[in-house]
Design an enzyme around this catalytic site. Structure first.
Site, PDB file in Angstrom:
ATOM      1  N   LYS A  40      46.064  45.994  46.238  1.00  0.00           N
ATOM      2  CA  LYS A  40      46.727  45.196  45.211  1.00  0.00           C
ATOM      3  C   LYS A  40      48.205  45.138  45.631  1.00  0.00           C
ATOM      4  O   LYS A  40      49.113  45.551  44.901  1.00  0.00           O
ATOM      5  CB  LYS A  40      46.532  45.877  43.839  1.00  0.00           C
ATOM      6  CG  LYS A  40      46.939  45.037  42.649  1.00  0.00           C
ATOM      7  CD  LYS A  40      46.014  43.869  42.367  1.00  0.00           C
ATOM      8  CE  LYS A  40      46.603  42.988  41.275  1.00  0.00           C
ATOM      9  NZ  LYS A  40      45.867  41.721  41.094  1.00  0.00           N
TER      10      LYS A  40
ATOM     11  N   ASP B   9      41.072  42.194  43.060  1.00  0.00           N
ATOM     12  CA  ASP B   9      40.460  41.297  42.073  1.00  0.00           C
ATOM     13  C   ASP B   9      39.684  40.186  42.778  1.00  0.00           C
ATOM     14  O   ASP B   9      38.567  39.833  42.402  1.00  0.00           O
ATOM     15  CB  ASP B   9      41.509  40.734  41.090  1.00  0.00           C
ATOM     16  CG  ASP B   9      42.759  40.196  41.775  1.00  0.00           C
ATOM     17  OD1 ASP B   9      42.934  40.408  42.994  1.00  0.00           O
ATOM     18  OD2 ASP B   9      43.571  39.544  41.083  1.00  0.00           O
TER      19      ASP B   9
END
Ligand code: IPM
Ligand code: MG
Length: 357
Positions: free
Chosen positions: A191, A223
């Site tokens: 991330k 994600d």
């Protein structure tokens, strides 16, 4: 070859006994000897000794070169404080005590079992084969400070996501080495658009990648990765993840294969010590019925033979036998389909053992 056997709870003991039968057959075939020592863990240990990971179990593990683990947990112990429950009370300390920093979770969706996968067969016409390599002793699971304090307005809870160079380096090396024996591709899951620790992962990953010029690399935000697993799982070979991302994605990847009953895992320390366990849980709903799929436990034996005991041929013989039995249409209930030959736990073990022999 000396290993500790920690069968634990739920389906653990029944699938373990079948896996040990397969170990016997494979040892004859490949001409090696071994001994093992059983020890209590999880709910079974809480009931007998008051603790999910009793000291004598740790001692038995120390006296051996590997741990073959079943599964722990069940409704009976769910009301205990979280730190004392079988899962957290046994697995997290075992990881810490034995420095099990590299968690390999291979996930294969066999072509023959595409219909068991929740993913449309048009998306995975050939199934898929990926390896989630999860860092297991760092990050937010263990980072300090951690805890809950009183404030003027209520409470304040803190977890810390922290990584240091050496922890990332050693995880990267395991991922690249694993990729060399596969399709030579590693995707770093992070991330990095938000997290400082992800920037460090990227930086070190790139440095280590330079030492493995035969392996291709890719970078993906976690994600997006969660989405890509459903859209195009075949793009992944090795997915390298920090601890919590790996926890989450490995469950998603496991579900995508169609059955948790097929997936083994290895948690490796420096050197050759490792803990080997099925990825699925203790499945209390079917425990004691003799119908659980023993393949994850049997493939955990294969990983143990490969990583702790340097018996790659024996490990591959087990894997080949598993695939052959599936291809023949021999199925436990979790992967049954119309026209298959349905077997129970013992029947599956016998079919695999016969194939090896
Ligand atoms: C796993 C489990 C454990 C984890 C739990 C039981 C502590 O989910 O092995 O993936 O979060 O690591
Ligand atoms: Mg998990």
């Amino acid at each position: 070859m000396k290993f500790a056997v920690l069968s634990g709870d739920g389906i653990g003991p029944e699938v373990m006994s079948v896996a040990l039968d397969v170990m016997k057959v494979v040892s004859k075939k490949f001409n090696f000897t071994y001994e093992y020592t059983e020890a209590l863990v999880g709910g079974a240990a809480i009931d007998a000794k008051g603790k999910a990971l009793p000291d004598e179990t740790v001692q038995i593990c120390r006296a051996n070169d590997a741990i073959l683990f079943g599964s722990v947990g069940g409704p009976k112990w769910e009301t205990l404080p979280p730190n004392e429950q079988p899962e957290r009370g046994a697995l997290l300390p075992l990881r810490k005590i034995f420095g099990l920093y590299a968690n390999l979770r291979p996930a294969i969706c066999y072509k023959e079992l595409i219909e068991s996968s929740p993913i449309k067969s048009s998306i995975i016409p050939n199934g898929f084969d990926m390896l989630v390599m999860r860092e297991l002793t760092g990050g937010i699971y263990f980072g300090q400070p951690k805890g809950t304090t009183q404030t003027a307005n209520g409470e304040r809870a803190v977890d810390t996501l922290v990584y240091e160079t050496a922890e990332i380096e050693r995880a990267c090396h395991i991922a690249f080495k694993a990729a060399r024996n596969r399709r030579k591709h590693v995707t770093l899951i992070d991330k990095a658009n938000v997290l400082e620790s992800s920037l460090l992962w990227r930086k070190i990953f790139k440095q280590i990648a330079a030492q493995y010029s035969d392996v291709q690399t890719a970078f993906m935000y976690v994600d997006n990765a969660a989405m890509q697993v459903l859209r195009n799982p075949s793009q992944f070979d090795v997915m390298l993840c920090e601890n919590m991302f790996g926890d989450i994605l490995s469950d998603e990847v496991a579900a995508a294969t169609g059955s948790l009953g097929l997936l083994p895992s290895a948690s490796l320390a420096e050197g050759t010590f490792g803990l080997y366990e099925p990825s699925g849980g203790s499945a209390p709903d079917i425990a004691g019925k003799g119908i659980a799929n023993p393949i994850a436990q049997i493939l955990s034996v294969a990983l143990m033979l490969e990583y702790s005991f340097n018996q790659l041929n024996a490990a591959n013989a087990i894997r080949g036998a598993v695939h052959k039995v599936i291809a023949k249409g021999i199925r436990t209930a979790d992967i049954a389909s119309p026209g298959c030959t349905k077997v129970d736990t013992a029947g599956m073990g016998q079919a695999i053992a016969a194939e090896i022999a």
